[in-house]
Design an enzyme around this catalytic site. Structure first.
Site, PDB file in Angstrom:
ATOM      1  N   LYS A 113       1.007  -1.216   0.045  1.00 47.28           N
ATOM      2  CA  LYS A 113       0.024  -0.140  -0.075  1.00 47.28           C
ATOM      3  C   LYS A 113       0.785   1.210   0.143  1.00 47.28           C
ATOM      4  O   LYS A 113       1.987   1.334   0.759  1.00 47.28           O
ATOM      5  CB  LYS A 113      -0.991   0.001   1.457  1.00 47.28           C
ATOM      6  CG  LYS A 113      -2.040   0.964   1.234  1.00 47.28           C
ATOM      7  CD  LYS A 113      -2.873   0.800   2.535  1.00 47.28           C
ATOM      8  CE  LYS A 113      -3.861   1.539   2.288  1.00 47.28           C
ATOM      9  NZ  LYS A 113      -4.932   1.356   3.574  1.00 47.28           N
ATOM     10  N   SER A 167      -9.879   1.297   3.019  1.00 48.55           N
ATOM     11  CA  SER A 167      -9.074   1.917   2.135  1.00 48.55           C
ATOM     12  C   SER A 167      -8.048   1.319   1.113  1.00 48.55           C
ATOM     13  O   SER A 167      -7.411   2.000   0.292  1.00 48.55           O
ATOM     14  CB  SER A 167      -8.304   2.855   2.901  1.00 48.55           C
ATOM     15  OG  SER A 167      -7.515   2.412   3.756  1.00 48.55           O
ATOM     16  N   SER A 213     -10.022  -1.458   6.854  1.00 49.14           N
ATOM     17  CA  SER A 213      -9.360  -1.294   5.638  1.00 49.14           C
ATOM     18  C   SER A 213      -8.504  -2.322   5.023  1.00 49.14           C
ATOM     19  O   SER A 213      -8.146  -2.301   3.769  1.00 49.14           O
ATOM     20  CB  SER A 213      -8.378   0.143   5.792  1.00 49.14           C
ATOM     21  OG  SER A 213      -9.210   1.134   5.712  1.00 49.14           O
TER      22      SER A 213
END
Ligand code: ZN
Lengths: 489, 492
Positions: free
Chosen positions: B78, B153, B177
């Site tokens: 990420k 997310s 997330s």
């Protein structure tokens, strides 16, 4: 009838904790490094970096708390103080807020009016900001040096117990002594490692309620503390006496204009939105660690001065001078203990102490230089003791000792070696002295005759001749022998 | 087909010499080139870096060195994780062009385990969102249905694994997330106990909640990478010094007699029927495996959404203060300092600005007690609810999300509705507990996720139950249609 006013003063002192590395990272705290060379992701506040508390900094802060009679909170919290400024790398300062490390301490101060106990509200740990260098870049650019960012500090918040500029100065000096003698802070006002803000208000004598206060910033010497507070008290009195009102504001001391100037008013005061720093778990000082720190707290400087007067024969003045710096105090104690040992009880402790105190003050202090908590001495304390032992056992006299000390400083040699090489030892052997006395008297029959005729001053002539021939001897001994020989005549 | 292979299988083949790590890396990079134009899961692909790391693994093998548990395995990270020399933008314009000068602790651990970092994945801006739609750069499309959101997310990390671009990825989980996008993309993902995985090098959203967690296509892979990244780190003061244990040794263990707590009251409310039936079937499966199903209650969990949307914005308002344009990232210069701050910080997107304002407000003098202090109390109460529940059970079972993947744009107009997508994932986050999401069936052809929550630092039990569940079903074998059989790149 005119109203009489009294001042109410409380000081907030920021002291840099004397550690090798910063509060939350491993960067050096050394002063004067080239800009932005002691930095890392943590103190630069780079994305993703996290703070880890410096254990030594916490230990020093606890030590300060203990030395100032505080209650140590064994589980305290770091909090974030949020505001924007280019010298603040994270957009917040890590400090402590509702749960500080130390609370409820005190410090005794002495002024012309006597001794007084001043309350300490709290002592908390925090990190310093970076340093803005205005105009250091091209044109009007401001550059930022992050070497100072993250330097460990304690903030010592004093109670508003002070009533005059004299008391404020005495408090500040006493506080500096405590912090330096506990090794917590180097007491360096010029380098900013010991900084002071003062809250000053006035109120009619007898009134309990505090008046509106002004905060004085940037007072970076003892002299300015006194001047700034004196000026501020006078300013507020003049204002109130002429029907005006003190406005709560932050003021700064201008040393060039010798007055305080308004910096910002309370309306511009910020909401710092303090909250517990989620990156840092509660700061726990467990019983074992607390005990360990407690043991490391040295004898209070005030107690030490009293003990020296009681046991080492010092005057209050001597004690004050010899505690002007922690290393000098240690030097004195080491030298006097060493002298006492060297003489094996031939000299009482108080006499040994006083001899060392006199010599250090008269001779050694002139060649000692201090820098922060460090001091450099021309020779070890043991050498001072060796030198004074030579005086004590009458190998040399006090005047020669001064010359030997100059040689010790210049060459680093031991006092004994200097005395031997230069033949400075007094002749102590009375038979050797007697031989010389007889020789000198025999060589000067004319002078002997005039002595016998009642001219007592001629004795001085004989002493001079004998001392020259002996190249140094115990004058008392020479005198004794001479008198005996002359009497025989 | 390499891109369909599991991490454990790839590692085996590297160790045996059947495959070179470099070839695996090339295959992954080819798959990214071939597939990501449709998905949008990567913000930065580090081809050169990946090939260099893979070559190092091959050299280590040639030199006879012992290879790590992820030797030669491609992994996507990420974009809020710092990798030295590689951009880290958090999908925000405010970090555009910033190159991280250091490795996050998890990155160091992945490197030591022989993993090959292929690139940085798309995300909601600063991890704020549940659909990946707040990315300042581009949308991420769910590989199962390109018109739908991958969840958020960590949507890019989830989509990259679901689309076969890497067998593993790391995301971060603040309020769901990793778990919610895992559910939406048919993957396994773990949110470790708070303090289990170092946050050093994770660009913070809400420090008291953030944890790094992995995505994988099966429980074994998830266990392997979780073990690699877990453990005490002296650079993170909130990381906990407790032994990690062997997650892999929990795989395949018997679950008979394990007590599974089910929260009946919340289940029916607001859940899609397809989700409810998949969960009911899952409960039956666990019962068949010999688990004891018990009813538990989490009465204060209903306040989780309100508590979370006070705590997380409060922390983010402070955490994101450092993005002021003074030291790194773009600066919108103005003669006035305050104006420079304002204009620079206007580079944050709407959702981030909304949360910064919300957080600033709840921490303000006069509001702190009414909001922030109260939300912290709610957290304590939720933790107590769990403590009571764990007196009666070993894991708590809920859906991961109340729905399957929703359409892109379906919830962007209504932030509150978007926030409700996290109702099941928020309570464990607020209590700091470990939770895993595993695929538990399809609803209208889209994956449904099952969430299991355990006591703090009891990730082992989660892997044990998840593994038994996976073994008894074939849900994890479902692949995103269109990405299951595509053959791209040089297979060995
Ligand atoms: Zn640093």
């Amino acid at each position: 009838m005119t109203t009489r006013y009294e001042a109410v003063i409380g000081l907030e002192v920021h002291g840099q904790l004397h550690t090798k590395t910063k509060m939350f990272c491993g960067c050096s705290t050394a002063y004067g490094l080239p800009p932005n060379t002691a930095i890392c992701p943590v103190c630069l506040g780079l994305p993703g970096a996290l703070p880890v508390p410096n254990r030594q900094a916490i230990a020093l802060a606890v030590r300060a708390g203990l030395a100032l009679g505080c209650t140590v909170r064994q589980s305290s919290r770091f909090a974030r103080k949020n505001y924007y400024y280019p010298d603040l790398s994270k957009g917040y300062q890590i400090s402590q807020f509702d749960l500080p490390l130390n609370e409820k301490g005190h410090l005794d101060i002495t002024t012309s009016a006597g001794t007084k106990r001043v309350g300490i509200t709290r002592i908390h740990v925090e990190e310093d900001a970076a340093k803005n260098l205005h105009g250091a870049g091209a044109g009007t650019d401001t550059l930022v040096d992050f070497n100072r960012a993250g330097t460990p500090l304690i903030e010592i918040v004093g109670e508003p117990d002070l009533r005059s500029a004299e008391e404020a100065e005495a408090y500040l000096r006493a506080l500096r002594d405590v912090l330096m003698f506990t090794g917590v802070n180097d007491g360096n006002l010029e380098e900013g490692s010991f900084r002071c803000d003062a809250n000053v208000s006035i109120r009619p004598v007898g009134q309990e309620k505090f008046g509106t206060r002004c905060e004085l910033k940037n007072i970076n010497s003892f002299k300015f503390v006194r001047k700034a507070i004196e000026f501020e008290i006078a300013r507020q009195e003049a204002l109130v006496s002429s029907g005006g009102k003190v406005v709560q504001e932050t003021r700064t001391w201008s040393s060039t204009q010798e007055k305080t100037l308004s910096l910002r008013s309370k309306e511009e005061a910020q909401d710092y939105r303090y909250f517990a720093d989620p990156d840092l778990p509660p700061l726990v000082v467990d019983d074992a660690w607390l005990a360990e720190i407690r043991v490391s707290v040295p004898e209070p400087v005030v107690a030490r001065r009293e003990r020296w007067q009681r046991e080492l024969g010092l005057t209050a003045y001597d004690a004050q001078v010899l505690t002007s710096h922690p290393r000098i105090a240690e030097y004195f104690e080491a030298a006097s203990a060493s002298l006492e040992r060297a003489l094996g009880g031939k000299l009482s402790r108080d006499k040994a102490g006083k001899r060392v105190a006199n010599f250090i003050q008269a001779e050694a202090l002139r060649v000692v230089s201090t820098s922060g908590l460090d001091a450099s001495f021309p020779c070890s304390a043991e050498r001072i003791a060796e030198l004074l032992a030579l005086v004590e056992d009458e190998t040399i006299n006090g005047k020669i000792a001064k010359d030997v000390f100059v040689d010790m400083v210049a060459t680093g040699k031991a006092p004994k070696d200097i005395v031997a090489q230069k033949g400075l030892a007094q002749v102590k052997d009375s038979s050797a002295i007697e031989q010389t006395v007889r020789d000198v008297v025999a060589k000067h029959p004319k002078e002997l005759a005039s002595f016998k005729a009642g001219k007592a001053a001629v004795k001085g002539f004989f002493v001079g001749q004998i001392m020259r021939a002996l190249k140094g001897a115990n004058p008392a001994l020479v005198n004794d022998v001479l008198e005996r020989v002359l009497a025989e005549g | 087909m390499l891109h369909a292979a599991s991490a454990s299988a790839l590692r085996e083949r590297v160790v045996s010499g059947e495959l070179r790590a470099v070839d695996i890396a090339r295959s992954a990079l080819d798959q990214i080139v071939g597939a990501d134009a449709r998905i949008g899961s990567f913000l930065h692909v580090d081809g050169e870096g990946a090939l260099a790391q893979a070559a190092a693994v091959d050299r280590a093998r040639a030199a006879g060195e012992t290879l790590g548990p992820l030797a030669g395995v491609p992994i996507a990270l990420k974009d809020n994780l710092c990798v030295r020399g590689v951009p880290a933008t958090c999908a925000s314009k405010i970090l555009e062009g910033w190159i991280a000068p250091y490795d996050a602790t998890v990155v160091e651990r992945l490197r030591a385990a022989g993993a090959v970092i292929v690139g940085k994945t798309n995300m909601d801006e600063f991890a704020m969102g549940s659909s990946n739609e707040t990315s300042a750069y581009k949308l991420v499309h769910n590989p199962w249905d390109l018109s739908r959101a991958p969840g958020g997310s960590s949507g890019g990390s989830a989509a990259s694994v679901a689309a076969g671009m890497a067998p593993l990825s790391l995301g971060s989980d603040t309020g769901g997330s990793v778990r919610q996008p895992a559910a939406f993309c048919g993957l396994v993902a773990l949110k470790p106990t708070y303090g289990r995985v170092s946050r050093f090098g994770l660009i913070a959203f809400a420090s008291s909640l953030d944890q790094i967690g992995p995505f994988a296509r099966d429980v074994r892979d998830c266990a392997i990478v979780s073990e690699v990244i877990s453990g005490r780190d002296p650079r993170d003061a909130t990381s906990v010094d407790l032994p990690v244990g062997s997650y892999v040794s929990e795989l395949g263990r018997d679950v008979r007699g394990l007590r599974v707590g089910v929260v009946r009251s919340t289940l029916a409310e607001g859940c899609e029927p397809g989700v409810v039936s998949a969960i009911d079937a899952s409960i039956d499966t666990l019962r068949r495996l010999g688990c004891e199903i018990v009813d538990v209650a989490l009465p204060t969990a209903e306040h989780a959404v309100s508590a979370y949307y006070i705590v997380a914005p409060a922390e983010c308002s402070s955490n994101l203060a450092r993005f002021d344009g003074m030291r790194y990232g773009p600066r919108v210069e103005s003669p006035d300092l305050l104006e420079t701050y304002g204009k620079t910080r206007a580079l944050f997107g709407r959702e981030v600005r909304r949360r910064i304002m919300l957080g600033t407000y709840v921490l303000s003098a006069g509001y702190y007690d009414a909001f922030y202090a109260k939300a912290q109390k709610a957290r304590t109460l939720i933790s107590r609810d769990y403590a009571a529940a764990f007196e009666r059970c070993d894991v708590v079972l809920t859906p991961t999300a109340p729905s399957v993947a929703f359409g892109l744009g379906a919830k962007t107009k209504n932030p509150l509705e978007m926030y409700l997508a996290d109702i099941f994932t928020l309570p464990p986050s607020l209590a700091g507990l470990p939770a895993i999401s595993v695929p538990c069936g399809l609803s209208d052809g889209l994956p449904v996720g099952l969430q299991l929550t355990a006591k703090a630092f009891d990730e082992g039990t989660l892997f044990r139950v998840a593994s038994a569940f996976e073994h008894a079903t074939d849900h994890h074998a479902h692949r995103a249609p269109g990405f299951a059989t595509a053959s791209v790149g040089g297979a060995a």
